[in-house]
Design a protein around this motif. Structure first.
Motif, PDB file in Angstrom:
ATOM      1  N   VAL A 173       6.514  18.360 -56.293  1.00  0.00           N
ATOM      2  CA  VAL A 173       6.880  17.459 -57.385  1.00  0.00           C
ATOM      3  C   VAL A 173       6.718  18.136 -58.735  1.00  0.00           C
ATOM      4  O   VAL A 173       7.597  18.053 -59.598  1.00  0.00           O
ATOM      5  N   TRP A 174       5.606  18.826 -58.948  1.00  0.00           N
ATOM      6  CA  TRP A 174       5.420  19.527 -60.218  1.00  0.00           C
ATOM      7  C   TRP A 174       6.516  20.562 -60.422  1.00  0.00           C
ATOM      8  O   TRP A 174       6.981  20.777 -61.548  1.00  0.00           O
ATOM      9  N   GLU A 175       6.932  21.206 -59.364  1.00  0.00           N
ATOM     10  CA  GLU A 175       8.007  22.210 -59.470  1.00  0.00           C
ATOM     11  C   GLU A 175       9.335  21.562 -59.820  1.00  0.00           C
ATOM     12  O   GLU A 175      10.194  22.176 -60.458  1.00  0.00           O
ATOM     13  N   SER A 176       9.530  20.315 -59.417  1.00  0.00           N
ATOM     14  CA  SER A 176      10.825  19.653 -59.557  1.00  0.00           C
ATOM     15  C   SER A 176      11.200  19.325 -60.995  1.00  0.00           C
ATOM     16  O   SER A 176      12.376  19.190 -61.326  1.00  0.00           O
ATOM     17  N   GLY A 177      10.211  19.149 -61.854  1.00  0.00           N
ATOM     18  CA  GLY A 177      10.478  18.713 -63.215  1.00  0.00           C
ATOM     19  C   GLY A 177      10.254  17.225 -63.409  1.00  0.00           C
ATOM     20  O   GLY A 177      10.297  16.726 -64.532  1.00  0.00           O
ATOM     21  N   ALA A 178      10.020  16.492 -62.323  1.00  0.00           N
ATOM     22  CA  ALA A 178       9.678  15.073 -62.404  1.00  0.00           C
ATOM     23  C   ALA A 178       8.163  14.926 -62.550  1.00  0.00           C
ATOM     24  O   ALA A 178       7.410  15.893 -62.433  1.00  0.00           O
ATOM     25  N   SER A 179       7.713  13.697 -62.793  1.00  0.00           N
ATOM     26  CA  SER A 179       6.283  13.421 -62.932  1.00  0.00           C
ATOM     27  C   SER A 179       5.765  12.751 -61.661  1.00  0.00           C
ATOM     28  O   SER A 179       6.350  11.764 -61.204  1.00  0.00           O
TER      29      SER A 179
END
Length: 369
Positions: free
Chosen positions: A139-145
């Motif tokens: 999730v952190w890698e995705s750009g979302a929170s």
């Protein structure tokens, strides 16, 4: 500037308007579902079935270049039909992905253009901090929170203890205890479920994702199945990715349960998830410290005095090796592709891989191997 009021509910805004770049013959749409060879898209005039154009398919450098649920695309409606051809995928501001199933070294997009990612974990025998860490990396890698939801609180005598454990491995990440059966915790989720926001729900199978989505929507959007009581293992309910507009005005993306999340190019997400260990390493006496017992090793000191959990550190090392191995496999795959195409000019990043011919439309096995 052209506006598309019926798409505003699905997240369309002025930023996406600018991305149109005066494409007068194409219309914007959001991908709401993905099947084996087709998509379902939302346009200003309603839903349509869609397929990708031959040009888009031929020019795709990797599977992640194809549309995914949550993507904004430019499509050409077919005259006299309730269908369209997707000509272009607009740039994503976030995308959660994983490694493609099996031995294929490629990226599979789970959900695109997501503001919040709900990581669900049931408060039963399947509760696992290491799994939560793994999802946090992605999730952190995705750009979302990320937001962690501890579901099925009605099955747990002391849910606050588990929340404390999650907060200890996810500093700064909101953690909420919820129970659809007892209607517990919905009010705490209201700030995320606002108009214009897109939320994807992910997690292992059997954690109650479909029940959660039905509860948040206030209606039966998904079919729900039970779990085996003896081991808390779930049977898959969601069989494909799908996007829903719920009464609060938010957009929810349901994803199939995953027995194991295979990470993809997640070095930044890995460092954010284990930021406490990264910080510890910076305090070692020697810059080339291997953290194996050298004098002045801050990591070993933290392990010895109990301020760093040994299981968390072991997971840190495990995922570090996994990502390094994936990087090596990707570089080797790039070299093979370039040689096959007669264009070999040295190793490149897996994000800029070349290929020897058209990539077929992704045939996703939605469930983890």
């Amino acid at each position: 500037m052209t506006t598309y009021p019926s798409l505003t509910a699905y997240g369309w805004n002025d930023q996406w308007n600018e991305a149109l770049q005066q494409e007068s013959t194409l219309i914007p749409a959001r991908v709401s579902a993905q099947y084996s060879h087709q998509y379902r898209i939302i346009t200003s005039e309603g839903e349509r079935t869609a397929s990708v154009s031959g040009k888009l398919e031929y020019e795709a450098q990797r599977r992640s270049d194809f549309p995914a649920v949550g993507d904004w695309v430019l499509a050409e409606p077919l005259q006299g039909e309730n269908s369209a051809v997707i000509r272009k995928v607009l740039p994503r501001f976030s995308a959660m992905s994983r490694k493609e199933a099996g031995n294929v070294v490629d990226e599979q997009i789970i959900a695109a253009n997501v503001n919040w990612l709900f990581i669900t974990s049931a408060l039963n025998q399947d509760f696992n901090l290491r799994k939560i860490e793994r999802f946090l990396i992605a999730v952190w890698e995705s750009g979302a929170s990320p937001v962690v939801l501890l579901t099925k609180a009605d099955l747990c005598e002391d849910p606050e203890r588990f929340r404390d454990e999650v907060e200890a491995i996810a500093p700064g990440v909101p953690v909420h205890i919820v129970s659809a059966q007892e209607n517990l915790g919905k009010e705490a989720l209201a700030p995320y479920l606002m108009s214009g926001q897109t939320i994807a729900v992910t997690g292992s199978s059997g954690v109650g994702k479909s029940t959660l989505i039905n509860w948040l929507a206030g209606q039966d959007l998904n079919r729900v199945q039970g779990i085996r009581e003896q081991d808390a293992r779930g049977r898959h309910t969601t069989t494909h990715r799908e996007l829903f507009l719920i009464p609060s005005g938010a957009v929810l993306i349901d994803t199939p349960g995953m027995r194991e999340l295979q990470l993809w190019d997640a070095s930044e997400g890995w460092e954010v998830t284990f930021s406490d260990i990264v910080e510890l390493k910076s305090h070692c006496r020697f810059q080339d410290c291997r953290h194996l017992g050298e004098k002045g090793c801050a990591v070993q000191e933290a392990l010895a005095n109990g301020t760093l959990d040994a299981h968390r550190y072991a997971n840190y090392i495990k995922t570090e090796k996994e990502l390094a191995h994936l990087e090596l496999k990707a570089l080797r795959s790039d070299r093979r592709n370039q040689k096959n195409a007669g264009k070999f000019s040295g190793a490149k990043s897996k994000k800029s891989a070349t290929r020897s011919g058209p990539i077929p439309i992704p045939q996703y096995n939605e469930f983890d191997e």
